[in-house]
Motif scaffolding. Structure first.
Motif, short mmCIF file in Angstrom:
data_model
loop_
_atom_site.label_atom_id
_atom_site.label_comp_id
_atom_site.label_asym_id
_atom_site.label_seq_id
_atom_site.Cartn_x
_atom_site.Cartn_y
_atom_site.Cartn_z
N TYR A 1 30.49 54.31 31.73
CA TYR A 1 31.93 54.06 31.93
C TYR A 1 32.83 55.17 31.39
O TYR A 1 34.04 55.09 31.46
N LYS A 2 32.22 56.21 30.79
CA LYS A 2 33.05 57.28 30.22
C LYS A 2 33.29 58.35 31.30
O LYS A 2 32.34 58.96 31.78
N PRO A 3 34.55 58.59 31.67
CA PRO A 3 34.82 59.49 32.80
C PRO A 3 34.68 60.96 32.43
O PRO A 3 34.92 61.36 31.29
N ILE A 4 34.32 61.77 33.42
CA ILE A 4 34.26 63.22 33.22
C ILE A 4 35.69 63.76 33.11
O ILE A 4 36.58 63.32 33.85
N ASP A 5 35.90 64.66 32.17
CA ASP A 5 37.21 65.33 32.05
C ASP A 5 37.14 66.62 32.87
O ASP A 5 36.54 67.60 32.44
N LYS A 6 37.76 66.59 34.05
CA LYS A 6 37.63 67.73 34.97
C LYS A 6 38.37 68.96 34.46
O LYS A 6 38.07 70.07 34.85
N GLU A 7 39.35 68.73 33.57
CA GLU A 7 40.12 69.87 33.08
C GLU A 7 39.54 70.51 31.82
O GLU A 7 40.02 71.54 31.37
N HIS B 1 34.99 64.73 23.68
CA HIS B 1 34.36 65.50 24.77
C HIS B 1 32.88 65.81 24.57
O HIS B 1 32.47 66.97 24.55
N TYR B 2 32.12 64.75 24.42
CA TYR B 2 30.66 64.90 24.37
C TYR B 2 30.15 65.14 25.81
O TYR B 2 30.80 64.75 26.77
N PRO B 3 28.96 65.72 25.94
CA PRO B 3 28.41 65.95 27.28
C PRO B 3 28.23 64.63 28.04
O PRO B 3 27.67 63.68 27.50
N LYS B 4 28.71 64.60 29.26
CA LYS B 4 28.65 63.38 30.08
C LYS B 4 27.22 62.84 30.20
O LYS B 4 27.00 61.63 30.16
N ALA C 1 32.79 64.23 28.78
CA ALA C 1 33.48 62.97 29.03
C ALA C 1 34.73 62.85 28.18
O ALA C 1 34.82 63.45 27.10
N LYS C 2 35.68 62.05 28.66
CA LYS C 2 36.88 61.74 27.88
C LYS C 2 36.53 60.65 26.88
O LYS C 2 36.80 59.48 27.09
N CYS C 3 35.84 61.07 25.84
CA CYS C 3 35.33 60.09 24.89
C CYS C 3 35.48 60.66 23.48
O CYS C 3 35.76 61.84 23.32
#
Ligand code: 4AD
Ligand code: MG
Length: 440
Positions: free
Chosen positions: A336-342, A327-330, A350-352
């Motif tokens: 291509y790394k999606p934002i983790d909305k939760e 979860h690094y800053p988007k 990001a989900k990374c």
């Protein structure tokens, strides 16, 4: 294995052939002579063995004269009686009867106490050193372990193109290639092609050459390196990080099994590695990492900034195993790394994940879940100054049966350097390419 009657040094040092006439072949590693004696040490891919010539014991006196003349690195076939000799390296020596020089070497340019740069200028010769030999053996175990790990788990090996028309990890580090009257680039990652392939093979991996025009001259960056990547359909971030942890544990286990001798030669503390694989590798978030840096190291990092080498090293002082940071800053992550909305964080994350190695080695793996929203990805590509039209083939993967999927890439040289305990990735690859070196 039958080797025309030649026995490798390592095999001879087992000692069970003591008293027998044996044959071996290799290169002269050390030599000196005194009166009627020549003392040599012969090197082959397995190790070194002492071979002592006594003029009166030789079946052909000319061979004694040849041995006296032969310089270090001359290639040679040796025949003689294997005897126990506590003063010899490994405890055995060959009392020579025949000594056939295959090639008389010129004066070898590498001697003791030469600079690292000189040794890199002469890497084609320095590869013969026991140090480089040890590292290359460990490297072979590492890549072999990667293949074994993934194949055992039902992954298919998939081969991506090396010439690619677009960037994936940032335009600044692309190597441009003249391609007839067009231009193309050397692969920065297999990722865009791997994402197309999971719709047929589902779980894939590779170990492949990777190119980045990295201007940063650090002990951790190469312009040509090898990345071992995986990509899997139906896989979310957490499971992906677990695969990465298991893979790294498996690699270490294999090296400990196969390369004790090499680790010892390199002065690597194997206890540290043994203890490490008994433990679980923790997962923390980027935001938690900043908290640890602040509270335990007194190091203030502004939320939103990527972690640099110095912050990674400082963070890892608090751990004795690899650590997964998620979860690094988007804003500082690839398109291509999606934002983790939760996620619960001060800003969009990001989900990374990255995996950081302990002992000051820093990032060894980078990976993520993949964005499935074409619109989101277009937005971030445009922000990076890219023309989304060039990514139409990639967006197609989201148009026809899109599924959640994830993947990561492991830097082979960084892992080899860390496990070997050496301080520069340039020595973890046979012929390093850096901004100032494309030779030999
Ligand atoms: O973190 P990176 O840039 O991730 C990717 O390229 C993703 N597309 C991988 C994926 O998800 N399939 O690179 C992955 C790893 C890094 O963690 C590092 O170990 C290594 O590749 N690496 C380098 N190693 C040596 N020299 C360089 N210049 C490197 N750049 C990355
Ligand atoms: Mg990375």
């Amino acid at each position: 294995m039958l080797e025309l009657g030649f026995t490798k040094a390592e095999r001879l040092l087992k000692g069970d052939k003591a008293g027998q006439r044996v044959k071996t072949r290799g290169w002269i590693y050390r030599t000196r002579h005194k009166g009627k004696m020549v003392f040599t040490v012969i090197r082959d891919s397995s190790g070194i063995i002492q071979a002592t010539l006594f003029r009166g014991d030789m079946e052909d006196e000319n061979e004694f004269e040849d041995a006296k003349k032969a310089l270090v690195e001359s290639s040679v076939e040796v025949e003689g009686i294997l005897v126990k000799e506590p003063r010899a390296p490994g405890g055995y020596e060959i009392q020579v009867r025949r000594f056939r020089i295959v090639n008389f070497a010129d004066v070898f340019p590498i001697t003791k106490d030469q600079s690292e740069e000189f040794l890199r200028d002469n890497r084609h010769l320095w590869l013969r050193s026991r140090r480089m030999t040890a590292i290359m053996k460990i490297r072979s175990t590492v890549t072999g372990a990667i293949h074994e790990f993934f194949r055992n788990r039902g992954y298919y090996e998939f081969t991506p193109p090396i010439l690619q028309p677009t960037q994936c990890e940032g335009g600044a580090t692309l190597f441009e290639v003249k391609y007839f009257d067009m231009k193309t680039y050397l692969s920065q990652t297999w990722q865009l092609y791997a994402e197309a392939a999971i719709f047929s093979l589902e779980k894939i991996y590779d170990v492949a050459p990777t190119f980045r025009a990295e201007k940063s001259r650090t002990p951790r960056h190469l312009c040509e390196f090898w990345m071992a990547e995986m990509e899997a359909a139906w896989m979310e971030l957490e499971e992906c990080t677990e695969v990465a942890k298991e893979e790294v544990g498996f690699i270490i286990k294999k090296v400990l099994e196969k390369n004790r001798k090499e680790l010892e030669l390199l002065g690597r503390d194997t206890k540290v590695l043994e203890e490490m694989i008994k433990k679980d590798f923790p997962t923390i978030t980027y935001t938690e990492a900043l908290k640890i840096l602040k509270e335990r190291s007194g190091m203030e990092v502004e939320w939103g900034k990527d972690l640099r080498t110095i912050e990674e090293s400082e963070l890892m002082k608090h751990f004795d195993t690899p650590v997964v940071v998620t979860h690094y800053p988007k804003e500082v992550m690839a398109f291509y790394k999606p934002i983790d909305k939760e996620a619960d964080a001060p800003g969009p994350v990001a989900k990374c994940f990255d995996m950081l190695a302990p002992e000051g080695y820093g990032e060894i793996i980078g990976g993520s879940e993949r964005d499935t929203s074409i619109e989101e990805m277009k937005k971030y590509l445009e922000k990076d100054g890219e023309d989304p039209k060039n990514y139409e083939f990639y967006f197609d993967t989201r148009r026809y049966g899109s599924v959640p999927h994830s993947g990561y890439g492991l830097g082979v040289e960084r892992v080899v350097a860390w496990i070997s305990g050496i301080d520069n990735v340039k020595d973890a690859i046979p012929f390093p390419r850096t901004p100032s070196r494309i030779r030999p």
